[in-house]
Design a protein around this motif. Sequence first.
Motif, PDB file in Angstrom:
ATOM      1  N   TYR A  47      47.079  32.381  37.790  1.00 52.00           N
ATOM      2  CA  TYR A  47      45.880  32.939  38.265  1.00 52.00           C
ATOM      3  C   TYR A  47      45.894  32.850  39.789  1.00 52.00           C
ATOM      4  CZ  TYR A  47      44.642  33.023  33.431  1.00 52.00           C
ATOM      5  OH  TYR A  47      44.549  33.049  32.219  1.00 52.00           O
ATOM      6  N   ALA A  48      45.122  33.824  40.426  1.00 52.71           N
ATOM      7  CA  ALA A  48      44.865  33.550  41.762  1.00 52.71           C
ATOM      8  C   ALA A  48      43.472  33.329  42.059  1.00 52.71           C
ATOM      9  CB  ALA A  48      45.584  34.874  42.711  1.00 52.71           C
ATOM     10  N   ILE A  49      43.298  32.494  43.186  1.00 51.81           N
ATOM     11  CA  ILE A  49      41.833  32.167  43.660  1.00 51.81           C
ATOM     12  C   ILE A  49      41.784  32.941  45.158  1.00 51.81           C
ATOM     13  CG2 ILE A  49      40.294  30.392  44.282  1.00 51.81           C
ATOM     14  CD1 ILE A  49      41.944  28.600  42.584  1.00 51.81           C
ATOM     15  N   LEU A  50      40.859  33.890  44.886  1.00 44.73           N
ATOM     16  CA  LEU A  50      40.639  34.817  46.224  1.00 44.73           C
ATOM     17  C   LEU A  50      39.517  34.554  47.023  1.00 44.73           C
ATOM     18  CD1 LEU A  50      41.978  36.487  43.741  1.00 44.73           C
ATOM     19  CD2 LEU A  50      42.453  37.886  45.745  1.00 44.73           C
ATOM     20  N   VAL A  51      39.360  34.931  48.370  1.00 49.71           N
ATOM     21  CA  VAL A  51      38.058  34.826  49.123  1.00 49.71           C
ATOM     22  C   VAL A  51      38.378  35.855  50.096  1.00 49.71           C
ATOM     23  CG1 VAL A  51      37.710  32.226  48.990  1.00 49.71           C
ATOM     24  CG2 VAL A  51      39.107  33.253  50.953  1.00 49.71           C
ATOM     25  N   ALA A  52      37.135  36.403  50.442  1.00 49.10           N
ATOM     26  CA  ALA A  52      37.163  37.677  51.217  1.00 49.10           C
ATOM     27  C   ALA A  52      37.741  37.048  52.774  1.00 49.10           C
ATOM     28  CB  ALA A  52      35.599  38.204  51.663  1.00 49.10           C
ATOM     29  N   ALA A  53      38.664  38.175  53.200  1.00 53.95           N
ATOM     30  CA  ALA A  53      39.554  38.006  54.599  1.00 53.95           C
ATOM     31  C   ALA A  53      38.336  37.879  55.624  1.00 53.95           C
ATOM     32  CB  ALA A  53      40.633  38.870  54.533  1.00 53.95           C
ATOM     33  N   ASP A  54      37.405  38.499  55.401  1.00 58.43           N
ATOM     34  CA  ASP A  54      36.512  38.891  56.638  1.00 58.43           C
ATOM     35  C   ASP A  54      35.500  37.650  56.919  1.00 58.43           C
ATOM     36  OD1 ASP A  54      34.617  39.255  54.666  1.00 58.43           O
ATOM     37  OD2 ASP A  54      34.469  41.436  55.474  1.00 58.43           O
ATOM     38  N   GLY A  55      35.381  36.636  55.797  1.00 56.56           N
ATOM     39  CA  GLY A  55      34.681  35.625  55.677  1.00 56.56           C
ATOM     40  C   GLY A  55      32.968  36.148  55.343  1.00 56.56           C
ATOM     41  N   THR A  56      32.807  36.981  54.914  1.00 55.51           N
ATOM     42  CA  THR A  56      31.509  37.648  54.953  1.00 55.51           C
ATOM     43  C   THR A  56      30.914  37.104  53.532  1.00 55.51           C
ATOM     44  OG1 THR A  56      32.152  39.687  53.774  1.00 55.51           O
ATOM     45  CG2 THR A  56      31.824  39.889  56.172  1.00 55.51           C
ATOM     46  N   GLU A  57      31.744  36.458  52.780  1.00 55.47           N
ATOM     47  CA  GLU A  57      31.190  36.113  51.400  1.00 55.47           C
ATOM     48  C   GLU A  57      31.647  34.653  51.315  1.00 55.47           C
ATOM     49  OE1 GLU A  57      32.009  38.306  48.033  1.00 55.47           O
ATOM     50  OE2 GLU A  57      32.002  40.090  48.984  1.00 55.47           O
ATOM     51  N   ASP A  58      30.355  33.802  50.853  1.00 53.65           N
ATOM     52  CA  ASP A  58      30.850  32.424  50.703  1.00 53.65           C
ATOM     53  C   ASP A  58      31.826  31.882  49.454  1.00 53.65           C
ATOM     54  OD1 ASP A  58      29.879  31.610  53.315  1.00 53.65           O
ATOM     55  OD2 ASP A  58      27.916  31.033  52.082  1.00 53.65           O
ATOM     56  N   ASP A  59      31.383  32.920  48.352  1.00 58.83           N
ATOM     57  CA  ASP A  59      31.902  32.768  47.214  1.00 58.83           C
ATOM     58  C   ASP A  59      33.560  33.473  47.021  1.00 58.83           C
ATOM     59  OD1 ASP A  59      30.000  31.109  46.354  1.00 58.83           O
ATOM     60  OD2 ASP A  59      28.731  32.829  45.418  1.00 58.83           O
ATOM     61  N   GLY A  60      34.133  32.971  46.330  1.00 52.95           N
ATOM     62  CA  GLY A  60      35.537  33.567  45.879  1.00 52.95           C
ATOM     63  C   GLY A  60      35.469  33.918  44.239  1.00 52.95           C
ATOM     64  N   PHE A  61      36.560  34.382  43.811  1.00 44.65           N
ATOM     65  CA  PHE A  61      36.719  34.394  42.639  1.00 44.65           C
ATOM     66  C   PHE A  61      38.186  34.250  42.094  1.00 44.65           C
ATOM     67  CE2 PHE A  61      37.119  38.437  44.798  1.00 44.65           C
ATOM     68  CZ  PHE A  61      38.084  39.171  44.167  1.00 44.65           C
ATOM     69  N   ILE A  62      38.410  34.358  40.833  1.00 40.29           N
ATOM     70  CA  ILE A  62      39.744  34.045  40.337  1.00 40.29           C
ATOM     71  C   ILE A  62      40.200  35.363  39.308  1.00 40.29           C
ATOM     72  CG2 ILE A  62      41.206  32.793  38.665  1.00 40.29           C
ATOM     73  CD1 ILE A  62      38.990  30.542  39.033  1.00 40.29           C
ATOM     74  N   MET A  63      41.398  35.860  39.601  1.00 42.25           N
ATOM     75  CA  MET A  63      42.127  36.984  39.118  1.00 42.25           C
ATOM     76  C   MET A  63      43.269  36.698  38.214  1.00 42.25           C
ATOM     77  SD  MET A  63      41.215  40.225  41.160  1.00 42.25           S
ATOM     78  CE  MET A  63      41.607  41.623  40.108  1.00 42.25           C
ATOM     79  N   ARG A  64      43.737  37.260  37.013  1.00 40.97           N
ATOM     80  CA  ARG A  64      44.959  36.984  36.412  1.00 40.97           C
ATOM     81  C   ARG A  64      46.022  37.685  37.244  1.00 40.97           C
ATOM     82  NH1 ARG A  64      44.373  38.138  30.729  1.00 40.97           N
ATOM     83  NH2 ARG A  64      44.189  40.012  31.439  1.00 40.97           N
ATOM     84  N   ILE A  65      47.234  37.107  37.279  1.00 38.54           N
ATOM     85  CA  ILE A  65      48.614  37.384  38.017  1.00 38.54           C
ATOM     86  C   ILE A  65      49.127  38.364  36.980  1.00 38.54           C
ATOM     87  CG2 ILE A  65      50.508  37.188  39.365  1.00 38.54           C
ATOM     88  CD1 ILE A  65      48.980  34.827  40.709  1.00 38.54           C
ATOM     89  N   GLU A  66      49.683  39.378  36.926  1.00 38.16           N
ATOM     90  CA  GLU A  66      50.469  40.008  35.843  1.00 38.16           C
ATOM     91  C   GLU A  66      51.653  40.575  36.570  1.00 38.16           C
ATOM     92  OE1 GLU A  66      50.146  40.436  32.581  1.00 38.16           O
ATOM     93  OE2 GLU A  66      48.075  39.424  32.242  1.00 38.16           O
ATOM     94  N   GLU A  67      52.644  40.889  35.737  1.00 39.11           N
ATOM     95  CA  GLU A  67      53.973  41.375  36.274  1.00 39.11           C
ATOM     96  C   GLU A  67      54.286  42.706  35.712  1.00 39.11           C
ATOM     97  OE1 GLU A  67      57.855  39.432  36.365  1.00 39.11           O
ATOM     98  OE2 GLU A  67      56.796  37.775  37.658  1.00 39.11           O
TER      99      GLU A  67
END
Length: 98
Positions: A47-67
């Motif tokens: 899984y990947a934990i992501l945050v907005a690159a522009d810093g506009t959001e304080d919250d991030g989220f988690i997505m599954r990594i597939e191949e």
Amino acid sequence: MSDNNHVHDENCNHDHEHEEVVILTDDEGNEREFIIVETMQVEEQHYAILVAADGTEDDGFIMRIEEDEEGEEYLIDIEDEQEWNRVVAAYEKMADAE
């Protein structure tokens, strides 16, 4: 994104040295840059934990990594509630250990 979030602020303990930027497209076709600040494995899945690159959001989220068949990785939403609960519990345990 509000259901899949964690706080990413000045108190977070993520390692930011090897950040990877990805571009995701929302349901309306808008592209946004996100930073993968951490990856983790839960059972056999990554899984990947992501945050907005522009810093506009304080919250991030988690997505599954597939191949795909060629070994290229891509991200997908976690739609199964039981899987989501396992991932959140693993993330919280990881965050508490840091």
